[in-house]
Design a protein around this motif. Structure first.
Motif, mmCIF file in Angstrom:
data_model
loop_
_atom_site.group_PDB
_atom_site.id
_atom_site.type_symbol
_atom_site.label_atom_id
_atom_site.label_comp_id
_atom_site.label_asym_id
_atom_site.label_seq_id
_atom_site.Cartn_x
_atom_site.Cartn_y
_atom_site.Cartn_z
ATOM 1 N N ILE A 163 0.864 -1.181 0.000
ATOM 2 C CA ILE A 163 0.000 0.000 0.000
ATOM 3 C C ILE A 163 0.899 1.229 0.000
ATOM 4 C CG2 ILE A 163 -1.737 1.332 1.265
ATOM 5 C CD1 ILE A 163 -2.713 -1.313 2.467
ATOM 6 N N ILE A 164 0.670 2.108 -0.956
ATOM 7 C CA ILE A 164 1.456 3.340 -1.044
ATOM 8 C C ILE A 164 0.518 4.527 -0.926
ATOM 9 C CG2 ILE A 164 3.144 4.653 -2.375
ATOM 10 C CD1 ILE A 164 3.639 2.118 -4.023
ATOM 11 N N LEU A 165 0.769 5.366 0.043
ATOM 12 C CA LEU A 165 0.022 6.619 0.202
ATOM 13 C C LEU A 165 0.918 7.748 -0.279
ATOM 14 C CD1 LEU A 165 -2.597 7.915 1.284
ATOM 15 C CD2 LEU A 165 -1.464 8.140 3.504
ATOM 16 N N GLY A 166 0.547 8.346 -1.415
ATOM 17 C CA GLY A 166 1.325 9.445 -1.977
ATOM 18 C C GLY A 166 0.737 10.779 -1.559
ATOM 19 N N ILE A 167 1.520 11.570 -0.835
ATOM 20 C CA ILE A 167 1.047 12.862 -0.326
ATOM 21 C C ILE A 167 1.843 13.968 -1.004
ATOM 22 C CG2 ILE A 167 0.694 14.302 1.714
ATOM 23 C CD1 ILE A 167 0.633 11.730 3.378
ATOM 24 N N ASP A 168 1.204 14.684 -1.866
ATOM 25 C CA ASP A 168 1.901 15.738 -2.592
ATOM 26 C C ASP A 168 2.369 16.829 -1.638
ATOM 27 O OD1 ASP A 168 2.450 17.993 -4.500
ATOM 28 O OD2 ASP A 168 1.637 16.563 -5.931
ATOM 29 N N ALA A 169 3.671 17.143 -1.704
ATOM 30 C CA ALA A 169 4.256 18.304 -1.017
ATOM 31 C C ALA A 169 4.284 18.193 0.497
ATOM 32 C CB ALA A 169 3.543 19.579 -1.437
ATOM 33 N N MET A 170 4.279 17.000 1.057
ATOM 34 C CA MET A 170 4.436 16.853 2.508
ATOM 35 C C MET A 170 5.882 17.208 2.844
ATOM 36 S SD MET A 170 3.418 13.640 4.907
ATOM 37 C CE MET A 170 3.238 13.874 6.692
ATOM 38 N N VAL B 97 -3.367 -2.996 8.172
ATOM 39 C CA VAL B 97 -2.102 -3.528 7.679
ATOM 40 C C VAL B 97 -1.726 -4.793 8.445
ATOM 41 C CG1 VAL B 97 0.374 -3.087 7.490
ATOM 42 C CG2 VAL B 97 -1.261 -1.315 6.855
ATOM 43 N N ASP B 98 -1.483 -5.881 7.716
ATOM 44 C CA ASP B 98 -1.081 -7.139 8.359
ATOM 45 C C ASP B 98 0.373 -7.448 8.011
ATOM 46 O OD1 ASP B 98 -1.073 -8.097 5.725
ATOM 47 O OD2 ASP B 98 -3.108 -8.904 5.891
ATOM 48 N N ASN B 99 0.845 -8.645 8.421
ATOM 49 C CA ASN B 99 2.238 -9.008 8.207
ATOM 50 C C ASN B 99 2.582 -9.231 6.746
ATOM 51 O OD1 ASN B 99 2.833 -8.901 10.952
ATOM 52 N ND2 ASN B 99 2.266 -11.043 11.278
ATOM 53 N N ASP B 100 1.568 -9.395 5.927
ATOM 54 C CA ASP B 100 1.800 -9.587 4.496
ATOM 55 C C ASP B 100 1.736 -8.277 3.718
ATOM 56 O OD1 ASP B 100 2.110 -12.360 4.678
ATOM 57 O OD2 ASP B 100 -0.053 -12.671 4.620
ATOM 58 N N THR B 101 1.697 -7.178 4.428
ATOM 59 C CA THR B 101 1.540 -5.875 3.773
ATOM 60 C C THR B 101 2.728 -4.970 4.068
ATOM 61 O OG1 THR B 101 -0.863 -6.015 3.983
ATOM 62 C CG2 THR B 101 0.060 -3.849 3.514
ATOM 63 N N ILE B 102 3.267 -4.383 3.027
ATOM 64 C CA ILE B 102 4.258 -3.319 3.195
ATOM 65 C C ILE B 102 3.554 -1.996 2.953
ATOM 66 C CG2 ILE B 102 6.275 -2.210 2.141
ATOM 67 C CD1 ILE B 102 7.539 -4.896 1.891
ATOM 68 N N LEU B 103 3.710 -1.090 3.886
ATOM 69 C CA LEU B 103 3.104 0.234 3.795
ATOM 70 C C LEU B 103 4.191 1.271 3.544
ATOM 71 C CD1 LEU B 103 0.736 2.245 4.122
ATOM 72 C CD2 LEU B 103 1.184 2.210 6.590
ATOM 73 N N ILE B 104 3.987 2.059 2.509
ATOM 74 C CA ILE B 104 4.908 3.151 2.170
ATOM 75 C C ILE B 104 4.109 4.444 2.112
ATOM 76 C CG2 ILE B 104 6.537 4.070 0.467
ATOM 77 C CD1 ILE B 104 6.892 1.209 -0.588
ATOM 78 N N VAL B 105 4.568 5.450 2.816
ATOM 79 C CA VAL B 105 3.979 6.790 2.729
ATOM 80 C C VAL B 105 5.088 7.722 2.252
ATOM 81 C CG1 VAL B 105 2.765 8.642 3.921
ATOM 82 C CG2 VAL B 105 2.449 6.266 4.667
ATOM 83 N N LEU B 106 4.820 8.480 1.209
ATOM 84 C CA LEU B 106 5.881 9.333 0.680
ATOM 85 C C LEU B 106 5.313 10.614 0.091
ATOM 86 C CD1 LEU B 106 5.967 9.169 -2.741
ATOM 87 C CD2 LEU B 106 6.584 6.830 -2.162
ATOM 88 N N SER B 107 6.189 11.591 -0.051
ATOM 89 C CA SER B 107 5.836 12.824 -0.763
ATOM 90 C C SER B 107 6.849 13.060 -1.870
ATOM 91 C CB SER B 107 5.798 14.025 0.189
ATOM 92 O OG SER B 107 7.089 14.325 0.697
ATOM 93 N N GLY C 280 -1.139 -7.454 -4.504
ATOM 94 C CA GLY C 280 -0.502 -6.564 -5.465
ATOM 95 C C GLY C 280 -0.179 -5.210 -4.872
ATOM 96 N N VAL C 281 -0.396 -4.169 -5.640
ATOM 97 C CA VAL C 281 -0.031 -2.800 -5.243
ATOM 98 C C VAL C 281 -1.252 -1.895 -5.290
ATOM 99 C CG1 VAL C 281 1.355 -0.761 -5.828
ATOM 100 C CG2 VAL C 281 2.353 -3.053 -6.043
ATOM 101 N N LEU C 282 -1.452 -1.158 -4.216
ATOM 102 C CA LEU C 282 -2.476 -0.115 -4.163
ATOM 103 C C LEU C 282 -1.783 1.215 -3.934
ATOM 104 C CD1 LEU C 282 -5.316 1.142 -3.826
ATOM 105 C CD2 LEU C 282 -5.257 0.413 -1.425
#
Length: 683
Positions: A76-83, A467-477, A412-414
């Protein structure tokens, strides 16, 4: 024909068996029937009967109960513009971002490098492809055709072919979602910039920045008023319509796309009747059979509308209205007409019907790629409070869509993109910077920027719960942020220093290089920091040869690096970058020859972006668009958070695409520049 204008799971096994007992009933019933049938026909078969029967049963049962293979792992990728890194770190230290702090402490946090230039379309293209701008060909929001110096938006290309409107992406390079799809890894991509038209992937894509409004612009509002407009600036990014009430009734129109009939382009429209109702302190709006009662200071919900664009052809849209006032002057704001996601004129999702299914599940939503109407706030058509109401409505729509996406995501990828913080910082930075020309010590809005960081922290908190153990979480700007106090007119500087000439000894030149004397011009500026040498063989009227080009670049760069704002006595530029030092790849020759990395507080002017020579070198920024990120990339890093440890030092946004391929055991393409954030498997 429409005329467009560019405006600026759980795996198999025990868990599966627990939940599929009904399948076993069906399989056993089928088996009994087949055995009975076998007894009746056994005498007709030879000794291989049992072998063939067993084979058939294996194939049937296997086809029913064996799950189709699909990746168990999830990203799971959370894209935050301009953080912004500085603001994020400050708020975490103050305890105002508890979920971001928890993610940092349990996993990893780092500042994230971004390519030059620090523009949304450039950075997210690098995120998607793992390439620098020379590899994906996007160098600015605004680019040019060197043969005739004409300008275009880099988001997409809209053109005609055999009498039909065609749209294609300008971004080159293979995005990670295409590579993953080819390797049977599903993707769900929501609102990522540079995704219109949507690409065919294994999964869903909802297009983001690049989707125009129904008129083909990046967002053109309408503003109806009885106010005398003769004394006000009519240079509006929207359409300001002067109206008059006759017996408490106003007759006007809502405008849609232009339609070409023969050689004539005519704007489509829908009649709008406005009935003033002083007794109820409101108005009644009537169009296409709708009757909408609206009171001052209130927004309408989404309203459907359709425009005739040909025989038996309609363009369907949705809009929202805001009644600013009835007296002493009538003022009504109508949003840009968005494509109706239930039946858009052009596909805005993949599969095409996904936008409709989403609307059926969560309600109507903004489809315009840049939905925040910053120009309406800049021009005073909306005030700050009303603009924040609009912002919150868009934010809540995003929350609903994200929740829907998370509920259905199993492998997959979200990727989900939030633009809110970027917009709030652009418009409300003036309440943070006491040196800004429009600074106002207003307690109502002083904390606005930080509150939206906290809103995103709440979103993160909800994601962390799933989020479980099979999930990688990425948060980025994609980059950070800074103040925009002073505009720099780069073409004016080039003219004052003898590199650019105007015809007939003019002192000023309008947008789109109006008045530039190309046979006497050695260099010109375009976009938000690009300087191009007027080269022989590249530009249509180039005059600078190959041998002279390098010397000219060094000369201009040295002079720009010494530029001082004499009013503030500040150094203006942090660094001037040479084309070959920051760009590489097959599209290198299309890039600016030099790119100006401004210091915090300065930025290339709006006039520079469109190729104008306004007559002055510096200007105070007196627009509400008071913060920006269009400065040296070293001064505005982004951020990255993960729920796993980062193995790579000094990560860059270019590293995300190869990281995703690595996580799914896919070799990265030879031209992909980035590196994986991990040295070993993390699933």
């Amino acid at each position: 024909m429409i005329l467009f204008f560019g405006y600026i799971d759980p795996g198999p096994g025990f868990v599966f068996l627990q939940n599929t007992s009904f399948l076993w009933v069906a399989v056993l019933g089928l088996l009994g029937s087949l055995l009975l049938f076998a007894k009746l026909i056994r005498k007709f078969f030879n000794k291989f009967f049992l072998f063939f029967l067993a084979l058939v049963l294996i194939l049937i049962i296997g086809g029913i109960i064996m799950p189709k293979s699909k990746p168990k792992n999830k990203v799971i990728i959370l894209g935050i513009d301009a953080m912004d890194a500085g603001i994020t770190e400050k708020l975490m230290d103050q305890g105002r971002l508890p979920n971001f702090a928890a993610l940092r402490d349990q996993g990893a946090y780092s500042r994230l490098a971004t390519p030059m230039p620090t523009e949304t379309v450039v950075s997210w293209a690098s995120f998607a492809t793992g390439l620098n701008p020379g590899g994906h060909g996007i160098f600015d929001f605004i680019m040019r055709n060197p043969t005739d110096y004409s300008l275009y938006l880099s988001l997409n290309e809209i053109y005609y072919l055999n009498g039909e409107v065609k749209i294609k992406l300008r971004r080159k390079g293979d995005a990670f979602w295409n590579i993953l799809s080819k390797n049977k890894i599903p993707n769900c991509i929501y609102f990522c910039p540079n995704t219109f038209p949507p690409e065919k992937i294994l999964g869903n894509m909802l297009s983001g920045m690049g989707v125009p409004d129904i008129s083909g612009t990046m967002g053109k509002f309408a503003f109806y008023t009885t106010r005398d407009l003769s004394k006000e600036d009519r240079d509006s990014r929207g359409r300001v319509i002067n109206i008059r009430a006759v017996k408490d009734e106003i007759l006007t129109e809502i405008y849609g796309p232009k339609v070409i009939s023969g050689k004539v382009a005519k704007e489509s429209s829908v009649p709008l009747k406005i009935k003033l109702n002083p007794a109820k302190n409101g108005i009644l709006l009537e169009f296409q059979g709708k009757r909408i009662l609206l009171k001052p200071g209130k927004w309408s919900g989404w309203q459907g509308i359709s425009f005739n664009i040909g025989v038996f052809k309609k363009a369907k849209g949705i809009l929202r209205l805001y009644l600013k006032s009835i007296s002493p002057e009538f003022e009504l704001y109508v949003s840009p007409v968005n494509f109706d996601p239930r039946d858009p004129l052009f596909p805005i999702s993949y599969p095409r019907d996904y936008s409709r299914k989403l609307a059926e599940n969560i309600g109507l939503y903004y489809t315009q790629g840049m939905p925040y109407d910053t120009w309406a706030l800049t021009e005073g058509r909306l005030d700050e409070g009303t603009f924040l109401e609009l912002t919150d409505e868009i934010f809540m729509e995003n929350e609903r869509i994200l929740k829907e996406a998370l509920n259905k995501f199993n492998s997959g990828v979200l990727f989900y993109y939030f633009e809110t913080v970027d917009i709030i910082q652009h418009m409300f930075w003036r309440y943070l910077d006491s040196r800004h020309p429009l600074y106002e010590d207003n307690p109502t809005y002083k904390d606005t920027v930080f509150k939206y960081y906290q809103k995103l922290d709440s979103i993160l908190g909800e994601i962390l719960k799933s989020v479980d153990n099979d999930t990688i979480l990425i948060v980025l700007s994609d980059h950070g942020f800074g103040s925009f106090r002073r505009s720099v007119n780069l073409n004016q500087w080039l003219m004052e220093n003898g590199y650019l000439k105007l015809k007939d000894n003019r002192k000023e030149g309008q947008e789109f290089f109006e008045g530039v004397d190309w046979p006497k011009t050695k260099a010109y500026a375009l976009g938000f920091g690009g300087v191009y040498i007027n080269r022989i063989g590249r530009e249509g009227q180039g005059i600078v040869g190959i041998k002279e080009t390098d010397d000219l670049k060094r000369e201009i760069a040295a002079a720009l690096n010494d530029l001082i704002d004499t009013r503030t006595n500040e150094k203006v530029i942090n660094s001037v970058y040479f084309q070959e030092d920051i760009f590489k790849g097959p599209y290198l020759k299309e890039s600016p020859d030099l790119f100006v990395g401004f210091k915090n507080g300065f930025r290339a002017s709006w006039q520079t972006a469109l190729g104008a020579v306004p007559g002055t070198l510096f200007e105070d920024n007196k627009r509400k668009w008071s913060g920006d990120h269009l400065i040296d990339a070293k001064l505005v890093p982004g951020v990255i958070f993960l729920n796993k440890k980062i193995e790579l030092e000094n990560p860059s946004i270019i590293d995300i695409a190869p990281t995703l391929l690595d996580l799914f055991d896919i070799a990265k393409p030879a031209d992909m520049e980035g590196r994986s954030l991990f040295r070993r498997k993390t699933f």
